[in-house]
Design an enzyme around this catalytic site. Structure first.
Site, PDB file in Angstrom:
ATOM      1  N   ILE A   9     -15.508   4.362   6.198  1.00 49.92           N
ATOM      2  CA  ILE A   9     -14.250   3.666   5.906  1.00 49.92           C
ATOM      3  C   ILE A   9     -13.100   4.553   6.374  1.00 49.92           C
ATOM      4  O   ILE A   9     -13.047   5.744   6.034  1.00 49.92           O
ATOM      5  CB  ILE A   9     -14.095   3.374   4.400  1.00 49.92           C
ATOM      6  CG1 ILE A   9     -15.347   2.689   3.843  1.00 49.92           C
ATOM      7  CG2 ILE A   9     -12.855   2.510   4.146  1.00 49.92           C
ATOM      8  CD1 ILE A   9     -15.327   2.500   2.330  1.00 49.92           C
ATOM      9  N   SER A  14      -5.610   6.641  -0.103  1.00 46.45           N
ATOM     10  CA  SER A  14      -4.863   5.891  -1.122  1.00 46.45           C
ATOM     11  C   SER A  14      -5.098   4.399  -0.914  1.00 46.45           C
ATOM     12  O   SER A  14      -5.753   3.971   0.045  1.00 46.45           O
ATOM     13  CB  SER A  14      -3.357   6.200  -1.038  1.00 46.45           C
ATOM     14  OG  SER A  14      -2.831   5.759   0.209  1.00 46.45           O
ATOM     15  N   ILE A  16      -5.844   0.469  -0.610  1.00 42.96           N
ATOM     16  CA  ILE A  16      -7.037  -0.351  -0.415  1.00 42.96           C
ATOM     17  C   ILE A  16      -8.218   0.498   0.036  1.00 42.96           C
ATOM     18  O   ILE A  16      -9.351   0.292  -0.408  1.00 42.96           O
ATOM     19  CB  ILE A  16      -6.755  -1.467   0.613  1.00 42.96           C
ATOM     20  CG1 ILE A  16      -5.692  -2.437   0.072  1.00 42.96           C
ATOM     21  CG2 ILE A  16      -8.033  -2.242   0.933  1.00 42.96           C
ATOM     22  CD1 ILE A  16      -5.274  -3.494   1.090  1.00 42.96           C
ATOM     23  N   GLY A  17      -7.983   1.447   0.925  1.00 40.58           N
ATOM     24  CA  GLY A  17      -9.074   2.270   1.420  1.00 40.58           C
ATOM     25  C   GLY A  17      -9.744   3.075   0.325  1.00 40.58           C
ATOM     26  O   GLY A  17     -10.980   3.162   0.268  1.00 40.58           O
ATOM     27  N   SER A 141      -4.172  -8.343   7.893  1.00 44.43           N
ATOM     28  CA  SER A 141      -3.036  -8.654   7.031  1.00 44.43           C
ATOM     29  C   SER A 141      -2.747 -10.136   7.189  1.00 44.43           C
ATOM     30  O   SER A 141      -3.092 -10.736   8.221  1.00 44.43           O
ATOM     31  CB  SER A 141      -1.800  -7.848   7.466  1.00 44.43           C
ATOM     32  OG  SER A 141      -0.619  -8.316   6.840  1.00 44.43           O
ATOM     33  N   TYR A 154       4.626  -4.403  13.783  1.00 45.62           N
ATOM     34  CA  TYR A 154       3.459  -4.421  12.892  1.00 45.62           C
ATOM     35  C   TYR A 154       2.662  -5.708  13.061  1.00 45.62           C
ATOM     36  O   TYR A 154       1.432  -5.682  13.215  1.00 45.62           O
ATOM     37  CB  TYR A 154       3.919  -4.264  11.446  1.00 45.62           C
ATOM     38  CG  TYR A 154       2.805  -4.322  10.423  1.00 45.62           C
ATOM     39  CD1 TYR A 154       1.944  -3.236  10.265  1.00 45.62           C
ATOM     40  CD2 TYR A 154       2.614  -5.445   9.632  1.00 45.62           C
ATOM     41  CE1 TYR A 154       0.919  -3.282   9.327  1.00 45.62           C
ATOM     42  CE2 TYR A 154       1.593  -5.495   8.693  1.00 45.62           C
ATOM     43  CZ  TYR A 154       0.749  -4.414   8.548  1.00 45.62           C
ATOM     44  OH  TYR A 154      -0.272  -4.457   7.624  1.00 45.62           O
TER      45      TYR A 154
END
Length: 281
Positions: A9, A14, A16-17, A141, A154
């Site tokens: 991963i 920090s 979600i990861g 996203s 983004y």
């Protein structure tokens, strides 16, 4: 005995990861939790100890914009564990601004981290995932489906990731690799905090865009006031990791499903424009 499945991963210091790393370890996976700066690993390691899964989480350095770092990390994983069953592309960075006022280097940086980093990591992992008949899960996203004001760079990167993965999925399936994208909405995490935005300075520098930017910031602050927790957003990632046949596209909440449905059913683009124009006036 069959060795535990192994997942790598990215971006686990920090948010979600971190939550995904804990969730994968709780599900019995050997979890390679990577981050650009392993000096930031203490929060994850403490949480792993608190959840009783410290023995299943191994922290390694991986910088998604450095091909050498990606290769070295994967070489270590295969040497130590003999397999890679899943890759979760989570590392990313937000960029706020409108193109007339942005430096092109900032746009390129957003693409490097959010798009090319995903491409490079996926490309390097695929031979191992083919061998394991594994899977690629990529955190995109809702901004990868519906373009949002003052997020041109983004959203462009996240749209690119969605297109890349949607194109890769049927090809990867022919060699036994599942591909899934997971689309969170607003998540209460350090992802936004790490932007370090000076709102008064942004507005002062925005010139003719100041009224629109002020309206956008007010709307976004309200949205993040009711955001999902990282653990809530990570839960569908773990579902995709452990499912026999995960869907290609997964949203992390009912709000996110309704939001992306706006554009997925919007053949002429008018519904999206009607929605987002209200954010800037």
């Amino acid at each position: 005995m069959t060795s535990p499945k192994t997942v790598l991963i990215t971006g686990t210091s920090s948010g979600i990861g971190l939550a995904a790393a804990l969730g994968a370890a709780r599900s019995g996976w050997t979890t390679i939790a990577t981050m650009r700066d392993t000096g930031k690993a203490q929060t994850l390691l403490k949480a792993a100890a608190d959840h009783g899964v410290a023995d299943r989480i191994q922290v390694k350095r991986l910088d998604v914009v450095d091909p050498g770092s990606i290769a070295a990390c994967l070489d270590e994983v295969i040497a130590e564990h003999g397999r890679l069953d899943a890759l979760i592309n989570n590392a990313g960075a937000a960029t706020v601004g409108t193109i007339e006022q942005m430096d092109l280097d900032d746009v390129r940086s957003a693409m490097e981290v959010n798009f090319f980093g995903v491409v490079a990591t996926t490309r390097a992992a695929l031979p191992h995932l083919r061998a394991a008949r594994g899977r690629v899960i990529t955190v995109t996203s809702v901004g990868g489906v519906l373009g949002q004001p003052f997020n041109e760079a983004y959203c462009a990167a996240k749209f690119a990731v969605e297109g890349f993965m949607e194109s890769l999925a049927p090809v990867a399936a022919t060699v036994g690799v599942d591909v899934t994208v997971v689309e969170p909405g607003a998540v209460a995490s350090e992802f936004v905090t790490n932007l370090g935005l000076d709102v008064p300075a942004l507005l002062a520098a925005a010139g003719p865009y100041a009224p629109a930017l002020e309206a956008y910031i007010a709307r976004t602050q309200q949205a993040f006031g009711t955001a999902q927790s990282p653990a809530e957003a990570a839960a569908p990632i773990i579902d995709a990791l452990t499912a026999d046949h995960p869907a290609f596209r997964i949203q992390t909440s009912a709000w996110a499903r309704d939001f992306v449905a706006t554009t997925l059913a919007d053949l002429d683009g008018s519904a999206v424009q009607d929605l987002t124009s209200t954010w800037v006036r």
